[in-house]
Design an enzyme around this catalytic site. Sequence first.
Site, PDB file in Angstrom:
ATOM      1  N   ASP A 122      -1.194   5.327   4.506  1.00 31.85           N
ATOM      2  CA  ASP A 122      -1.998   5.691   3.339  1.00 31.85           C
ATOM      3  C   ASP A 122      -2.363   7.174   3.451  1.00 31.85           C
ATOM      4  O   ASP A 122      -1.475   8.008   3.652  1.00 31.85           O
ATOM      5  CB  ASP A 122      -3.219   4.766   3.239  1.00 31.85           C
ATOM      6  CG  ASP A 122      -4.076   4.992   2.014  1.00 31.85           C
ATOM      7  OD1 ASP A 122      -3.692   4.538   0.928  1.00 31.85           O
ATOM      8  OD2 ASP A 122      -5.144   5.625   2.148  1.00 31.85           O
ATOM      9  N   HIS A 352       0.197  -3.059   0.268  1.00 37.31           N
ATOM     10  CA  HIS A 352      -0.225  -1.756   0.756  1.00 37.31           C
ATOM     11  C   HIS A 352      -0.693  -1.778   2.206  1.00 37.31           C
ATOM     12  O   HIS A 352      -0.563  -0.777   2.907  1.00 37.31           O
ATOM     13  CB  HIS A 352      -1.347  -1.221  -0.135  1.00 37.31           C
ATOM     14  CG  HIS A 352      -1.713   0.196   0.156  1.00 37.31           C
ATOM     15  ND1 HIS A 352      -0.842   1.242  -0.024  1.00 37.31           N
ATOM     16  CD2 HIS A 352      -2.857   0.751   0.637  1.00 37.31           C
ATOM     17  CE1 HIS A 352      -1.420   2.369   0.320  1.00 37.31           C
ATOM     18  NE2 HIS A 352      -2.648   2.100   0.736  1.00 37.31           N
TER      19      HIS A 352
END
Length: 375
Positions: A122, A352
Site C-alpha cells: 500500500d 487489498h
Amino acid sequence: MAGLPPLSGLPAGLRSRYVEPINGLTMHVLEAGFETPDRPLVLLLHGFPELAYSWRKVMPALAAAGYHVVAPDQRGYGRTTGADTRYEASIGQFGLLSLVRDALALVAALGRSEVAAVIGHDFGSPVAAHCALIRPDVFRAVALMSAPFAGPPALPPPAAGPDLLKALAALDPPRKLYQWYYSSPEAGADMRGCAQGLSDFLRAYYHVKSADWAGNAPFRLAGWAAEDLARMPTYYVMALDQDMAATVAPHGPSKAEVAACGWLPDAELAVYVSEFARTGFQGGLNWYRCGTSGLNARETALFSGRRIEVPALFVAGAQDWGVYQAPGALEAMQAEACADFRGRHLIQGAGHWVQQEQPGAVGERLLEFLVSSQP
C-alpha cells in the site's frame, strides 16, 4: 511505550521492541529471526490504515528460511513516537524522502549496512520503491505490493489535478478522490469518532477492500478521465458529500461473514481498533497530504529519469483495485520504472490486504524472489 499491553495474536518467534534514535523517532518494530546473528535483513513497510502488525502472518516463513525480518510501525503510526501527528503540524516530516531517511536510519540502528530486500505494501510500496531508487547500495532488492510504481515524476512535476477534481465533482452523482478526502482537516476525526464506532468502521473498511467483498472485480481503466475513474468502487472514488465511514458502512460484513473471516478474526481486529483508538489516524493521513499538496512530486522529481536498478517484484491480490487505481502505472512499472523487473504476481483469493488474506502464497512468492535476487 511504557504502560501499553503486549500486542495479542503474535505468532511464536515474533518479538516487539523499540529502536532509537531513528531520524528523531523512537521506532517500534516487530522482528523475527533475530536469534542468529548476521542473517540477511528483510525490511517490511506497511500502508494505511495498517501497522507493523499487518506483517505478522508472513514474518515466520521468512524467518524460517534464514532471514532477519523487521517490520516497523512507520512514522505517525502505532507505538512509534516522536512525530508531530497534528493536522496543524508541518507535513514535510511525512514526505517520501523523510520516510526513506527513516528506513535508512533504522537499518543503521540495527547495525547493518545493507538490506537483502525492502518490501512495501500500500503506501509502504512507494516508500520501498524510493528506498531502492535512491539508495540501491543499501536496499539490494525491492518487492512492491498492491501499489505499482510508475517511476519518479517528470521535471517540472505535474500539478496535483485540480481539473480532474472539478470534473469528478461535476459528475452525476458528484464524486471525489479518496486521497483528497484523506487530506482534509475533518477526515481523521470523522473516522475516529464515526457514528458506527471505530470497530465497526475498521471491520467494514477491511472487508470492503478484501476478496471477501463480492463487489471487488477490478479491471484496467481506459485513462484518467473522471468518467473512467468513477468506475472504481466508492471507497476509491467517493460520493462528494460522504465521509469514508459512511461510504463503507452499507457494505460491512454480516455476522456470518465475520465469523468466517479467518484472515482477520475479532481478536486481531481488536489490535487495530485499540491502536487507532489511542493514536487516531492523522499521522497516516499526513502522508496523503504530502501527495495531494504536490510536496512529494516536487521532492522526488529530483530523481526524474532514474529507474530502479536492483531486482524488483510486484505482488498484489487479484481482487485488489489498488493495482489499477492509477491508470498506466502497472504498465510503466514493468516497462520503464524497473530495470530488472522479476515478475508480477496477482494472488487469487486476496484483495487489498494480500499479505494477511493469503500469507502462504505471498510468502512463497517473496521467498522465491529473495533467493533469485541474491548476488
